[in-house]
Motif scaffolding. Structure first.
Motif, mmCIF file in Angstrom:
data_model
loop_
_atom_site.group_PDB
_atom_site.id
_atom_site.type_symbol
_atom_site.label_atom_id
_atom_site.label_comp_id
_atom_site.label_asym_id
_atom_site.label_seq_id
_atom_site.Cartn_x
_atom_site.Cartn_y
_atom_site.Cartn_z
ATOM 1 N N TYR A 250 0.877 -1.164 0.000
ATOM 2 C CA TYR A 250 0.000 0.000 0.000
ATOM 3 C C TYR A 250 0.923 1.225 0.000
ATOM 4 C CZ TYR A 250 -3.687 -3.299 1.079
ATOM 5 O OH TYR A 250 -4.566 -4.357 1.031
ATOM 6 N N LEU A 251 0.922 1.947 -1.105
ATOM 7 C CA LEU A 251 1.866 3.026 -1.344
ATOM 8 C C LEU A 251 1.177 4.354 -1.069
ATOM 9 C CD1 LEU A 251 4.798 3.316 -2.363
ATOM 10 C CD2 LEU A 251 3.900 3.305 -4.699
ATOM 11 N N LEU A 252 1.520 4.985 0.056
ATOM 12 C CA LEU A 252 0.847 6.208 0.520
ATOM 13 C C LEU A 252 1.747 7.419 0.334
ATOM 14 C CD1 LEU A 252 -0.798 3.930 1.959
ATOM 15 C CD2 LEU A 252 -0.925 5.432 3.941
ATOM 16 N N GLY A 253 1.180 8.465 -0.258
ATOM 17 C CA GLY A 253 1.962 9.673 -0.439
ATOM 18 C C GLY A 253 1.120 10.925 -0.352
ATOM 19 N N PRO A 254 1.779 12.079 -0.273
ATOM 20 C CA PRO A 254 1.062 13.348 -0.261
ATOM 21 C C PRO A 254 0.580 13.714 -1.660
ATOM 22 C CG PRO A 254 3.414 13.752 -0.263
ATOM 23 C CD PRO A 254 3.241 12.261 -0.175
ATOM 24 N N ASN A 255 -0.308 14.677 -1.704
ATOM 25 C CA ASN A 255 -0.817 15.209 -2.963
ATOM 26 C C ASN A 255 -0.279 16.627 -3.117
ATOM 27 O OD1 ASN A 255 -2.342 16.411 -4.994
ATOM 28 N ND2 ASN A 255 -4.209 15.295 -4.480
ATOM 29 N N HIS A 256 0.803 16.785 -3.873
ATOM 30 C CA HIS A 256 1.423 18.099 -4.037
ATOM 31 C C HIS A 256 0.645 18.994 -4.996
ATOM 32 C CE1 HIS A 256 5.046 15.832 -2.598
ATOM 33 N NE2 HIS A 256 5.310 16.980 -2.010
ATOM 34 N N THR A 257 -0.132 18.400 -5.892
ATOM 35 C CA THR A 257 -0.792 19.183 -6.942
ATOM 36 C C THR A 257 -2.123 19.770 -6.490
ATOM 37 O OG1 THR A 257 -2.042 17.318 -7.893
ATOM 38 C CG2 THR A 257 0.230 17.643 -8.659
ATOM 39 N N GLY A 258 -2.737 19.183 -5.456
ATOM 40 C CA GLY A 258 -4.042 19.646 -4.996
ATOM 41 C C GLY A 258 -5.195 19.198 -5.872
ATOM 42 N N ARG A 259 -4.921 18.346 -6.838
ATOM 43 C CA ARG A 259 -5.965 17.877 -7.738
ATOM 44 C C ARG A 259 -6.496 16.523 -7.268
ATOM 45 N NH1 ARG A 259 -3.171 17.673 -13.411
ATOM 46 N NH2 ARG A 259 -5.308 17.662 -14.218
ATOM 47 N N GLY A 260 -7.713 16.197 -7.674
ATOM 48 C CA GLY A 260 -8.259 14.882 -7.398
ATOM 49 C C GLY A 260 -8.919 14.756 -6.039
ATOM 50 N N ALA A 261 -9.199 13.517 -5.655
ATOM 51 C CA ALA A 261 -9.959 13.209 -4.448
ATOM 52 C C ALA A 261 -9.105 13.407 -3.191
ATOM 53 C CB ALA A 261 -10.465 11.775 -4.510
ATOM 54 N N PRO A 262 -9.746 13.679 -2.041
ATOM 55 C CA PRO A 262 -9.005 13.827 -0.780
ATOM 56 C C PRO A 262 -8.207 12.577 -0.408
ATOM 57 C CG PRO A 262 -11.222 14.699 -0.543
ATOM 58 C CD PRO A 262 -11.191 14.004 -1.867
ATOM 59 N N VAL A 263 -8.823 11.402 -0.596
ATOM 60 C CA VAL A 263 -8.112 10.131 -0.435
ATOM 61 C C VAL A 263 -8.264 9.392 -1.757
ATOM 62 C CG1 VAL A 263 -7.857 8.003 0.889
ATOM 63 C CG2 VAL A 263 -8.611 10.099 2.034
ATOM 64 N N SER A 264 -7.260 9.528 -2.589
ATOM 65 C CA SER A 264 -7.341 9.087 -3.978
ATOM 66 C C SER A 264 -6.661 7.732 -4.165
ATOM 67 C CB SER A 264 -6.682 10.130 -4.883
ATOM 68 O OG SER A 264 -6.540 9.629 -6.189
ATOM 69 N N VAL A 265 -7.460 6.728 -4.515
ATOM 70 C CA VAL A 265 -6.936 5.406 -4.829
ATOM 71 C C VAL A 265 -6.834 5.306 -6.350
ATOM 72 C CG1 VAL A 265 -7.280 2.915 -4.600
ATOM 73 C CG2 VAL A 265 -8.052 4.456 -2.778
ATOM 74 N N TRP A 266 -5.630 5.114 -6.843
ATOM 75 C CA TRP A 266 -5.403 5.059 -8.287
ATOM 76 C C TRP A 266 -6.347 4.052 -8.938
ATOM 77 C CZ3 TRP A 266 -3.246 7.296 -12.378
ATOM 78 C CH2 TRP A 266 -3.003 6.534 -13.523
ATOM 79 N N SER A 267 -7.107 4.522 -9.917
ATOM 80 C CA SER A 267 -8.127 3.671 -10.532
ATOM 81 C C SER A 267 -7.754 3.219 -11.936
ATOM 82 C CB SER A 267 -9.468 4.415 -10.583
ATOM 83 O OG SER A 267 -9.337 5.639 -11.295
#
Length: 277
Positions: free
Chosen positions: A76-93
């Motif tokens: 389970y690869l967890l990282g920050p969202n630097h771009t501010g785009r997408g879902a608050p908790v974004s699971v790559w789909s």
């Protein structure tokens, strides 16, 4: 190994040639040298935290961390969202992820199980499309465990209820599948003096060391510590707490100043490993 997701577009690397070399031969050789700094632990890795800057700055610390890990086959690869785009908790789909070293398969079944737990986990590609934090760690995973499959998750919310839910669900997933680990991508303090960064980062890492998720989150907020991966690390520590872990090993702390010689404005880097209890 879980079957690869062949129904959606693969993610091509976006920072190859910038954060790390785009040459497969040079990349593998460089990663292998970095990994030699670590000694593989006998215990399975529950969680590892590694930095995601350009390899010339943080590659040694990332290599020390991954060289010390005993990673499972599901990560389970967890990282920050630097771009501010997408879902608050974004699971790559989308589909599998590529680096110059080849393809890393998405663990489709593990992803489905997360998405089935409720509305906090959202299927999304937007948060990941131009995000570098997870991509930069993939070559280390590919070399240390070529059979690894991943579930990439970008976290952009500081809502404590959400982070608690994410951590609890991850704990359940790791309990259900002992052949799984969490990898968190995070740098530490940004663009302050080396002395100030070390002081603040040592404070934050003291809570990481004692596997105190709430303590880490509160301390980073209270002291304005610019640890970019504090949110995914908080969720990861919540999972570790639930699984009975009580201590993390801080393998290394350094900063970009050690490379550039300029200690007036640095970025801090730390390597952390938590063994399965």
């Amino acid at each position: 190994m879980k079957k690869a997701d062949t129904t959606a577009a693969r993610r091509s690397p976006v920072v190859a040639g910038q954060f790390y070399t785009a040459s497969p031969q040079k990349l593998r050789a460089e990663v292998e040298v970095f990994l030699q700094r670590g000694t593989k632990r006998s215990a399975r890795t529950l969680l590892a935290m590694a930095p995601h800057a350009g390899y010339m700055y943080s590659g040694k610390t990332a290599g020390y961390t991954f060289g010390s890990c005993n990673l499972s086959n599901t990560i389970y690869l967890l990282g920050p969202n630097h771009t501010g785009r997408g879902a608050p908790v974004s699971v790559w789909s989308g589909g599998d992820w590529e680096t110059p070293l080849g393809v890393v398969s998405i663990n489709v079944e593990a992803r489905k199980q997360l998405l089935a737990t409720g509305s906090f986990f959202e299927a999304d590609t937007l948060a990941h499309t131009n995000e570098h934090s997870l991509e930069v760690l993939l070559p280390f995973i590919q070399v240390t465990n070529p059979n690894a499959t991943i579930v990439p998750i970008a976290i952009a919310t500081s809502n404590q209820e959400t982070l608690a839910f994410v951590g609890t669900v991850l704990a359940g997933a790791l309990q259900q599948n002992p052949d799984s680990s969490i990898v968190v991508s995070s740098d530490m303090s940004h663009y302050i003096s080396a002395d100030a960064a070390k002081k603040l980062d040592t404070l934050a890492l003291s809570y990481v060391q004692s596997v105190d998720a709430q303590g880490l989150l509160n301390t980073v907020a209270r002291n304005n510590i610019s640890m970019c991966g504090v949110l995914p690390m908080t969720a990861g520590l919540i999972a570790c707490e639930a699984l009975g872990a009580s201590r993390a090993d801080i393998l290394e702390y350094t900063s970009s100043g050690a490379v550039t010689g300029d200690n007036s404005q640095v970025v801090g880097y730390a390597g952390v490993v938590i063994d399965r209890p």
